[in-house]
Design a protein around this motif. Structure first.
Motif, short mmCIF file in Angstrom:
data_model
loop_
_atom_site.label_atom_id
_atom_site.label_comp_id
_atom_site.label_asym_id
_atom_site.label_seq_id
_atom_site.Cartn_x
_atom_site.Cartn_y
_atom_site.Cartn_z
N GLU A 100 16.47 17.81 57.98
CA GLU A 100 15.21 18.20 57.36
C GLU A 100 15.30 18.04 55.84
N GLN A 101 14.14 17.78 55.23
CA GLN A 101 14.06 17.62 53.79
C GLN A 101 12.91 18.47 53.25
N SER A 102 12.97 18.77 51.95
CA SER A 102 11.84 19.44 51.33
C SER A 102 10.69 18.45 51.20
N LYS A 103 9.47 18.95 51.10
CA LYS A 103 8.30 18.07 51.05
C LYS A 103 8.16 17.39 49.69
N TYR A 104 8.94 17.81 48.73
CA TYR A 104 8.83 17.30 47.36
C TYR A 104 10.22 17.34 46.74
N LEU A 105 10.38 16.66 45.64
CA LEU A 105 11.65 16.71 44.94
C LEU A 105 11.89 18.12 44.42
N LEU A 106 13.03 18.66 44.71
CA LEU A 106 13.38 20.02 44.32
C LEU A 106 14.54 19.97 43.33
N PHE A 107 14.36 20.62 42.19
CA PHE A 107 15.34 20.59 41.10
C PHE A 107 16.14 21.89 41.15
#
Length: 374
Positions: A118-125
């Protein structure tokens, strides 16, 4: 306190920041077409240079593959690190989704298991410290079998690395994880009008028969050359708030100055070898508000047989003086670096010095303002 950075930089034929068609980015300003380099492109270049100035292990990572990232830190401490990572990330309020399936050719083997996480829906910093804390919490949760959403949010908050503190973080699903950016970066614009040009090229096949006069490949690359005005500002108070450490704030300002001045986006750099350093730098440490001096170039610089950077320096000083006269002074402290002939007029703002000297002086001024003991 605000640290304003004004840069004049001449770039030869290049295409360092492309649009969706491969053309150099441009913008209309002052009624004429200008060369443009997006703020995002130069922020990324600045972030990448941080790795040369500080321990890369202390910097943040911006990615959608956050489950993979945290799972790597968990390692073999739990039986299923990916599941543990996904759970703690969801507990922090970050929504995950399955990545889109990739089209596969007939000869391709099974997908890499990592690509199926699974991945986040957006780039996460996330900062390095936040990643470590999430990994440790995931281990603790897997051991006890009890998840703690408040602890997960706390693990993903605070302990910002300098890049997260400077450039911020927006989490659409959980606004309490947002970090307001302490640095703002403007789109770089040419101080004059530009017309994009085209390089028609051919590539010869080294194994072609001797009687073959044709080319193995032909193509066109679009480019321009320009003298750019670049601007950025750092809100020192907000940076100190984000970092929670006054000495770290002074170091972050110094590293930002060095990285922003010396970095350059890498688009088509192998084709054009266009890497240059600025012709001049003006740093203004202000106490009222940030002031972008791009209006100095609303009327395009006319070279008239001289370097455009010289004309740009003259217009920059004139606009600075005009604004100072019209709106009063904030008792700004100016620092100047000059690396090109014909820009001596900038000495009206401050005595020119080396970049390292200016960085040290600005860092000292920040320390004094924050009350850091020498």
């Amino acid at each position: 306190m605000f640290v304003d950075v004004h840069i004049l930089q001449t770039v030869p034929p290049s295409n360092i920041n492309r649009d969706d068609t491969g053309s150099p980015k441009t913008a209309v300003y002052g009624g004429v077409r200008r060369a443009r380099v997006s703020s995002q492109a130069w922020k990324r270049a600045t972030r990448k240079m941080f790795g040369e100035l500080v321990d890369p292990a202390t910097l943040g990572v911006r990615t959608k593959r956050v489950v993979e990232l945290v799972a790597e830190r968990i390692g073999t401490a739990v039986e299923d690190p990916a599941a543990a990572a996904a759970q703690v990330i969801k507990d922090a309020g970050i929504k995950l989704e399955k990545p889109a399936a990739k089209k596969k050719g007939k000869e391709e083997g099974a997908a890499d298991p990592v690509d199926l996480l699974e991945q986040s829906k957006y780039l996460l910093f996330l900062s390095a410290a936040q990643i470590d804390r999430l990994a440790q919490l995931a281990i603790d949760t897997a051991t006890t079998g009890v998840s703690d959403k408040a602890a997960a949010k706390a693990a993903a908050n605070g302990a910002d690395s300098i890049d997260v503190a400077l450039f911020g973080r927006m989490v659409a699903d959980s606004a309490d994880l947002n970090v307001d950016a302490a640095a703002q970066v403007a789109h770089a614009l040419s101080v004059h009008s530009v017309n994009n040009e085209f390089d028609y090229f051919t590539a010869v096949d080294d194994r072609a028969p001797e009687d073959n006069a044709g080319a193995g490949m032909i193509g066109v690359v679009e480019f321009n050359s320009s003298t750019l005005y670049r601007y950025a500002t750092v809100n020192v108070g907000l940076l100190a708030e984000n970092l929670g450490d006054d000495e770290a704030t002074a170091v972050a300002v110094a590293n930002f100055l060095t990285a922003f001045v010396r970095s350059m986006p890498t688009g088509k750099q192998n084709t054009f070898a266009n890497r240059t350093l600025p012709d001049a730098l003006v740093v203004s440490v202000r106490t009222d508000q940030p002031v972008n001096l791009v209006t100095a170039f609303e009327s395009p610089v006319d070279a008239l047989g001289t370097a455009r950077s010289a004309g740009a320096a003259k217009q920059l000083v004139e606009r600075y003086r005009a604004l100072e006269t019209a709106y009063g002074t904030s008792e700004a402290t100016n620092y100047v670096v000059v690396a090109a002939n014909g820009l001596e007029i900038l000495s009206e703002l401050a005595t020119p010095a080396s970049l390292s000297s200016v960085v040290d002086q600005v860092a000292t001024q920040v320390r004094d303002a924050l009350g850091v003991a020498s």
